[in-house]
Design a protein around this motif. Structure first.
Motif, mmCIF file in Angstrom:
data_model
loop_
_atom_site.group_PDB
_atom_site.id
_atom_site.type_symbol
_atom_site.label_atom_id
_atom_site.label_comp_id
_atom_site.label_asym_id
_atom_site.label_seq_id
_atom_site.Cartn_x
_atom_site.Cartn_y
_atom_site.Cartn_z
ATOM 1 N N UNK A 168 -8.205 -9.424 7.217
ATOM 2 C CA UNK A 168 -8.236 -8.007 6.603
ATOM 3 C C UNK A 168 -8.373 -7.003 7.822
ATOM 4 N N UNK A 169 -9.527 -7.390 8.629
ATOM 5 C CA UNK A 169 -9.552 -6.493 9.925
ATOM 6 C C UNK A 169 -8.524 -6.596 10.837
ATOM 7 N N UNK A 170 -7.795 -7.507 10.933
ATOM 8 C CA UNK A 170 -6.651 -7.792 11.501
ATOM 9 C C UNK A 170 -5.604 -6.657 11.045
ATOM 10 N N UNK A 171 -5.590 -6.483 9.687
ATOM 11 C CA UNK A 171 -4.456 -5.571 8.980
ATOM 12 C C UNK A 171 -4.967 -4.147 9.547
ATOM 13 N N UNK A 172 -6.106 -3.852 9.393
ATOM 14 C CA UNK A 172 -6.501 -2.775 9.788
ATOM 15 C C UNK A 172 -6.329 -2.177 11.311
ATOM 16 N N UNK B 46 -6.736 -11.301 -0.827
ATOM 17 C CA UNK B 46 -6.895 -9.857 -0.693
ATOM 18 C C UNK B 46 -5.265 -9.375 -0.155
ATOM 19 N N UNK B 47 -4.889 -9.955 0.715
ATOM 20 C CA UNK B 47 -3.462 -9.567 1.195
ATOM 21 C C UNK B 47 -2.401 -9.528 0.118
ATOM 22 N N UNK B 48 -2.494 -10.476 -0.801
ATOM 23 C CA UNK B 48 -1.461 -10.343 -1.874
ATOM 24 C C UNK B 48 -1.904 -9.241 -2.616
ATOM 25 N N UNK B 49 -3.003 -8.637 -2.799
ATOM 26 C CA UNK B 49 -3.291 -7.520 -3.683
ATOM 27 C C UNK B 49 -2.807 -6.415 -2.791
ATOM 28 N N UNK B 50 -3.041 -6.387 -1.374
ATOM 29 C CA UNK B 50 -2.288 -5.137 -0.917
ATOM 30 C C UNK B 50 -0.870 -4.955 -0.912
ATOM 31 N N UNK B 51 -0.399 -6.231 -0.732
ATOM 32 C CA UNK B 51 1.182 -6.460 -0.969
ATOM 33 C C UNK B 51 1.784 -5.900 -2.411
ATOM 34 N N UNK B 52 0.972 -6.330 -3.147
ATOM 35 C CA UNK B 52 1.436 -5.872 -4.606
ATOM 36 C C UNK B 52 1.219 -4.494 -4.839
ATOM 37 N N UNK B 53 0.406 -3.714 -4.171
ATOM 38 C CA UNK B 53 0.137 -2.372 -4.185
ATOM 39 C C UNK B 53 1.342 -1.662 -3.442
ATOM 40 N N UNK B 54 1.718 -2.010 -2.308
ATOM 41 C CA UNK B 54 2.832 -1.486 -1.430
ATOM 42 C C UNK B 54 4.193 -1.726 -2.211
ATOM 43 N N UNK B 55 4.215 -3.024 -3.009
ATOM 44 C CA UNK B 55 5.438 -3.090 -3.544
ATOM 45 C C UNK B 55 5.600 -2.123 -4.856
ATOM 46 N N UNK C 108 -16.920 5.936 2.557
ATOM 47 C CA UNK C 108 -17.656 6.339 1.370
ATOM 48 C C UNK C 108 -16.585 6.038 0.041
ATOM 49 N N UNK C 109 -15.322 6.206 0.150
ATOM 50 C CA UNK C 109 -14.521 5.925 -0.906
ATOM 51 C C UNK C 109 -14.705 4.373 -0.911
ATOM 52 N N UNK C 110 -14.807 3.604 0.271
ATOM 53 C CA UNK C 110 -14.780 2.021 0.175
ATOM 54 C C UNK C 110 -16.262 1.535 -0.717
ATOM 55 N N UNK C 111 -17.279 2.401 -0.133
ATOM 56 C CA UNK C 111 -18.534 1.925 -0.740
ATOM 57 C C UNK C 111 -18.593 2.114 -2.167
ATOM 58 N N UNK C 112 -18.037 3.283 -2.551
ATOM 59 C CA UNK C 112 -18.239 3.593 -4.147
ATOM 60 C C UNK C 112 -17.435 2.490 -4.715
ATOM 61 N N UNK C 113 -16.238 2.212 -4.137
ATOM 62 C CA UNK C 113 -15.383 1.117 -4.830
ATOM 63 C C UNK C 113 -16.168 0.036 -4.918
ATOM 64 N N UNK C 114 -16.686 -0.598 -4.024
ATOM 65 C CA UNK C 114 -17.460 -1.695 -3.928
ATOM 66 C C UNK C 114 -18.760 -1.732 -4.908
ATOM 67 N N UNK C 115 -19.375 -0.663 -5.053
ATOM 68 C CA UNK C 115 -20.609 -0.248 -5.909
ATOM 69 C C UNK C 115 -19.975 -0.425 -7.317
ATOM 70 N N UNK C 116 -19.204 0.204 -7.680
ATOM 71 C CA UNK C 116 -18.510 0.490 -8.955
ATOM 72 C C UNK C 116 -18.076 -1.087 -9.561
ATOM 73 N N UNK D 215 -13.708 -8.330 -5.542
ATOM 74 C CA UNK D 215 -12.696 -7.744 -4.920
ATOM 75 C C UNK D 215 -13.047 -6.685 -3.700
ATOM 76 N N UNK D 216 -13.999 -7.322 -2.965
ATOM 77 C CA UNK D 216 -14.411 -6.459 -1.783
ATOM 78 C C UNK D 216 -13.391 -6.353 -0.634
ATOM 79 N N UNK D 217 -12.627 -7.627 -0.416
ATOM 80 C CA UNK D 217 -11.590 -7.535 0.487
ATOM 81 C C UNK D 217 -10.422 -6.777 0.110
ATOM 82 N N UNK D 218 -10.033 -7.227 -1.147
ATOM 83 C CA UNK D 218 -8.779 -6.144 -1.789
ATOM 84 C C UNK D 218 -9.119 -4.688 -1.511
ATOM 85 N N UNK D 219 -10.318 -4.196 -1.934
ATOM 86 C CA UNK D 219 -10.489 -2.830 -1.804
ATOM 87 C C UNK D 219 -10.656 -2.337 -0.183
ATOM 88 N N UNK D 220 -11.023 -3.007 0.563
ATOM 89 C CA UNK D 220 -10.899 -2.919 2.145
ATOM 90 C C UNK D 220 -9.627 -2.561 2.344
#
Lengths: 309, 309
Positions: A184-188, A291-300, A63-71, A81-86
């Motif tokens: 992205x699915x592999x990351x998951x 998308x992966x770059x975005x996720x890496x930025x978040x962790x950094x 649901x968090x993901x769906x709301x993020x995508x909808x917004x 940024x569908x993949x970033x949010x995933x």
């Protein structure tokens, strides 16, 4: 006080699109014909409510993901940024789950989040596809009723089969001979190894974050062919695009396993400007690598990296 | 559902810095020597808590501003959007005060907000200067104890004199012969006329918002000399900078009163690129005009303007 995870996720979305040059993608210096930089600014702002749900331990991940995508889609007017949010949604949840005092947002923590997903999360994930157009590959032959393009209509099949969101990702992560798996699915399903590796490239790099993001993008693209390029142009073109990115890294051209921080930090951003122009001309758009770059930025950012003034 | 005012304020901060070319300022295509684009992304994200206080009818306006500045400075590592926040905070409060169903965020509504400010708001405003370096002019000779550079130490003088935040702004807005008044302070005491006028330029313009923001910036700069340019280089250079901006507008060169939407919409952005290079070389930084552009973007977003995909 440690920064709010939602703010860090927002900043990661912004730094991702600002990072330049990121060959083939919208970046600070390039729009695509049908996709502008400002739409990403709108998408980053619009995703807020979904990211807040991700940071709220009670709400479902799906649901968090769906709301993020909808917004995001409501603000951006398109899929930015569908993949970033995933990737960000489970990372934000893992951040909250590990607690305020735990600076180690770890692969194990995010793996616990993905393993905890339910059938309801899968249903919400499918509904997210109703908000945007997402380029996806055909599902495996025996999983036609689980085609994400069915959106919410796939709910009965998901419930009947008892498919969790992690199960959905496991299907897309399958690595068979004739297709490039969904990174992205592999990351998951793999505990976000690409994300955490690239986060360390960014952390140990120097200079503005927009440059570091660009170098991390090149490293990620060099390491593995991009899912979206493969979906649009086939696996051969995707592999070739990665070879061209690898040629810009420092030292010997490397394979996925041997690319290291030194090679990434030595990436030639001037040559990457030329590659950016070429990719745009050829319609090569390594969106999953972004998308992966975005996720890496978040962790950094969670690990203390800051913008440079 | 109408967008969240805090999200609109965040997006206004992002679109402001993305708007290009905005001669003399950081924009999507230019960093300054000591100020990078990414610091503004950080500042926009860091200001969130202050903007949320502005949207919370209970918190003091001064405190909301101070928190916004503190959060901005913590993320950006420097002063990126002090003036933007000074305008956004009362605008966000006025948005909330007019209510969900009132699409008319009006000059009267924001004037009620500034008239409602207290001595406590003034004290918090002074404290905000402790978080950042802000270029300011000397105070009037009889108001030395109210120099903003005193920060929180000015509190006794403020309380003794019973000076509200609006009173502080009225001091800075004073328009005497030998200095350029503080445009942001003028907005505060005059009901935000520049902001609302430029918002209509943006709304009635066409094309990407980053272009519209750039044209509105030129219109605002052409209309009146910039406060920050005057503070750094004197009133003559500030007037000359505005004349150079006016030369880029369509039609006859206009005065503050006669510049209209058609002149702004016809601004020559290619020529503005050259002016941007020249201003950077000369150290001309019309920062107050950028603040007004940000405020105008916020009002335009509240009135339904959207990013272009």
């Amino acid at each position: 006080m440690r920064p709010d995870p939602v703010d860090d996720a927002t900043l990661a979305l912004l730094l991702e699109v600002a990072g330049t040059p990121k060959p083939g993608n919208v970046d600070r210096h390039r729009d695509l014909d049908d996709l502008r930089f400002e739409a990403f600014l709108g998408g980053a702002v619009g995703a807020r409510e979904g990211l807040e749900l991700a940071a709220d331990g009670e709400a479902g991940i799906g649901r968090a993901f769906e709301r993020g995508v909808a917004g995001m889609a409501a603000r951006a007017g398109t899929n930015t940024q569908f993949g970033c949010l995933l990737l960000l949604v489970p990372l934000v949840r893992a951040t909250v789950a590990t607690g305020e005092d735990d600076s180690d947002l770890s692969p194990a923590a995010v793996d616990r989040v993905t393993r905890g997903t339910t059938v309801d999360d899968a249903v919400a994930f499918y509904r997210a596809f109703e908000h945007v157009d997402v380029a996806v590959a055909d599902p495996p032959a025996d999983a036609d009723d689980l085609d994400v393009r069915r959106g919410g209509d796939a709910a009965p099949a998901l419930r009947e089969r008892g498919v969790t969101l992690r199960d959905v990702m496991a299907l897309s992560a399958a690595d068979d001979a004739d297709r490039i798996p969904d990174r992205n699915a592999q990351e998951w399903v793999e505990g976000f190894p690409r994300t955490f590796r690239a986060a360390e490239w960014i952390r140990s790099d120097e200079g503005p974050l927009t440059d570091r993001a660009a170098r991390a993008f090149l490293g990620l693209l060099a390491a593995e062919p991009d899912t979206l390029v493969a979906a649009n142009h086939g696996p051969e073109r995707a592999r070739e695009a990665s070879d061209r990115a690898a040629a810009l890294l420092a030292g010997e051209r490397s394979t996925s396993e041997t690319i290291d921080a030194a090679a990434v930090h030595g990436a030639d951003l001037d040559a990457a400007e030329e590659l950016a122009a070429a990719f745009v001309d050829e319609g090569i758009n390594p969106g999953t690598t972004a998308d992966l770059t975005c996720a890496a930025l978040y962790v950094a950012l969670r690990r203390g990296t800051e913008v440079e003034r």
